[in-house]
Design an enzyme around this catalytic site. Structure first.
Site, PDB file in Angstrom:
ATOM      1  N   ASP A   8     -41.370   1.467  60.941  1.00 45.96           N
ATOM      2  CA  ASP A   8     -40.523   2.290  60.087  1.00 45.96           C
ATOM      3  C   ASP A   8     -39.072   1.876  60.320  1.00 45.96           C
ATOM      4  O   ASP A   8     -38.789   0.865  60.984  1.00 45.96           O
ATOM      5  CB  ASP A   8     -40.772   3.783  60.324  1.00 45.96           C
ATOM      6  CG  ASP A   8     -40.274   4.292  61.675  1.00 45.96           C
ATOM      7  OD1 ASP A   8     -39.686   3.519  62.467  1.00 45.96           O
ATOM      8  OD2 ASP A   8     -40.482   5.500  61.948  1.00 45.96           O
ATOM      9  N   HIS A   9     -38.147   2.652  59.800  1.00 45.81           N
ATOM     10  CA  HIS A   9     -36.724   2.343  59.887  1.00 45.81           C
ATOM     11  C   HIS A   9     -36.205   2.253  61.324  1.00 45.81           C
ATOM     12  O   HIS A   9     -35.299   1.478  61.610  1.00 45.81           O
ATOM     13  CB  HIS A   9     -35.911   3.383  59.107  1.00 45.81           C
ATOM     14  CG  HIS A   9     -36.218   4.787  59.512  1.00 45.81           C
ATOM     15  ND1 HIS A   9     -37.333   5.463  59.051  1.00 45.81           N
ATOM     16  CD2 HIS A   9     -35.591   5.655  60.342  1.00 45.81           C
ATOM     17  CE1 HIS A   9     -37.368   6.671  59.570  1.00 45.81           C
ATOM     18  NE2 HIS A   9     -36.319   6.821  60.359  1.00 45.81           N
ATOM     19  N   CYS A  65     -42.210   2.506  65.902  1.00 40.93           N
ATOM     20  CA  CYS A  65     -41.448   3.614  65.318  1.00 40.93           C
ATOM     21  C   CYS A  65     -40.551   4.174  66.420  1.00 40.93           C
ATOM     22  O   CYS A  65     -40.523   3.623  67.527  1.00 40.93           O
ATOM     23  CB  CYS A  65     -42.347   4.670  64.680  1.00 40.93           C
ATOM     24  SG  CYS A  65     -43.265   5.749  65.792  1.00 40.93           S
ATOM     25  N   GLY A  66     -39.832   5.221  66.145  1.00 42.20           N
ATOM     26  CA  GLY A  66     -38.867   5.746  67.114  1.00 42.20           C
ATOM     27  C   GLY A  66     -39.484   6.117  68.444  1.00 42.20           C
ATOM     28  O   GLY A  66     -39.068   5.635  69.495  1.00 42.20           O
ATOM     29  N   GLY A  68     -42.962   5.994  68.953  1.00 42.43           N
ATOM     30  CA  GLY A  68     -44.251   5.326  69.090  1.00 42.43           C
ATOM     31  C   GLY A  68     -45.417   6.278  68.910  1.00 42.43           C
ATOM     32  O   GLY A  68     -46.543   5.846  68.686  1.00 42.43           O
ATOM     33  N   HIS A  98     -58.085  -2.706  80.773  1.00 38.44           N
ATOM     34  CA  HIS A  98     -59.026  -1.602  80.964  1.00 38.44           C
ATOM     35  C   HIS A  98     -59.495  -0.964  79.666  1.00 38.44           C
ATOM     36  O   HIS A  98     -60.594  -0.396  79.626  1.00 38.44           O
ATOM     37  CB  HIS A  98     -58.398  -0.515  81.835  1.00 38.44           C
ATOM     38  CG  HIS A  98     -58.132  -0.970  83.226  1.00 38.44           C
ATOM     39  ND1 HIS A  98     -57.710  -0.091  84.210  1.00 38.44           N
ATOM     40  CD2 HIS A  98     -58.205  -2.194  83.825  1.00 38.44           C
ATOM     41  CE1 HIS A  98     -57.545  -0.767  85.343  1.00 38.44           C
ATOM     42  NE2 HIS A  98     -57.835  -2.036  85.125  1.00 38.44           N
TER      43      HIS A  98
END
Length: 143
Positions: A8-9, A65-66, A68, A98
């Site tokens: 995203d942005h 994204c910001g 996550g 894992h």
């Protein structure tokens, strides 16, 4: 190797740097992310990445994204996706060894760009250990 990437942005600058890294490694890239900083909805860019992973059209996915979190939650709604939200390369390594993670979610507002690039390298370089971890992976529902 083929990677799908979406952002995203908040993740545009990181995505552009990661794409540069992947190209320098001769990795084929499918870019589903935005290339601007104009506000967008992360799910619009994450669903195509997760679909490619689900369909085995790519080897791995990377989403940004910001925090996550939203991106990771969205990706993990898809069958056959094991998306790991990571903020250190050590967590990335464990997610591959894992958990056989096949999508890396990067929280752009909480890791530096150099950290993110190291995380991507670790993600791509770390194999799944199998063994006792394999039976655990098999217990993750696919629907």
């Amino acid at each position: 190797m083929k990677i799908a990437i979406g952002n995203d942005h908040a993740g545009t600058d990181y995505k552009l740097a990661i794409v540069g890294l992947l190209k320098s490694m001769s990795i084929e890239i499918t870019n589903y992310g935005t290339d601007t900083i104009d506000s967008v909805d992360y799910a619009d860019f994450v669903h195509p990445v997760a679909t490619d992973v689900h369909n085995d059209d790519v080897d791995f996915g990377i989403i940004i994204c910001g925090s996550g979190n939203g991106a990771s939650m969205t990706a993990n709604k898809h069958q056959k996706v094991r998306c790991a939200l990571c903020w250190t390369k050590e967590i990335v390594q464990l997610s591959r060894e894992h958990n056989d993670a096949n999508i890396l979610s990067i929280p752009a507002r909480f890791v530096s760009l150099p950290q993110a690039l190291e995380m991507v390298k670790t993600f791509l370089d770390t194999p799944f250990e199998g063994g006792r971890h394999e039976r655990r992976i098999e217990k993750i529902p696919c629907s």
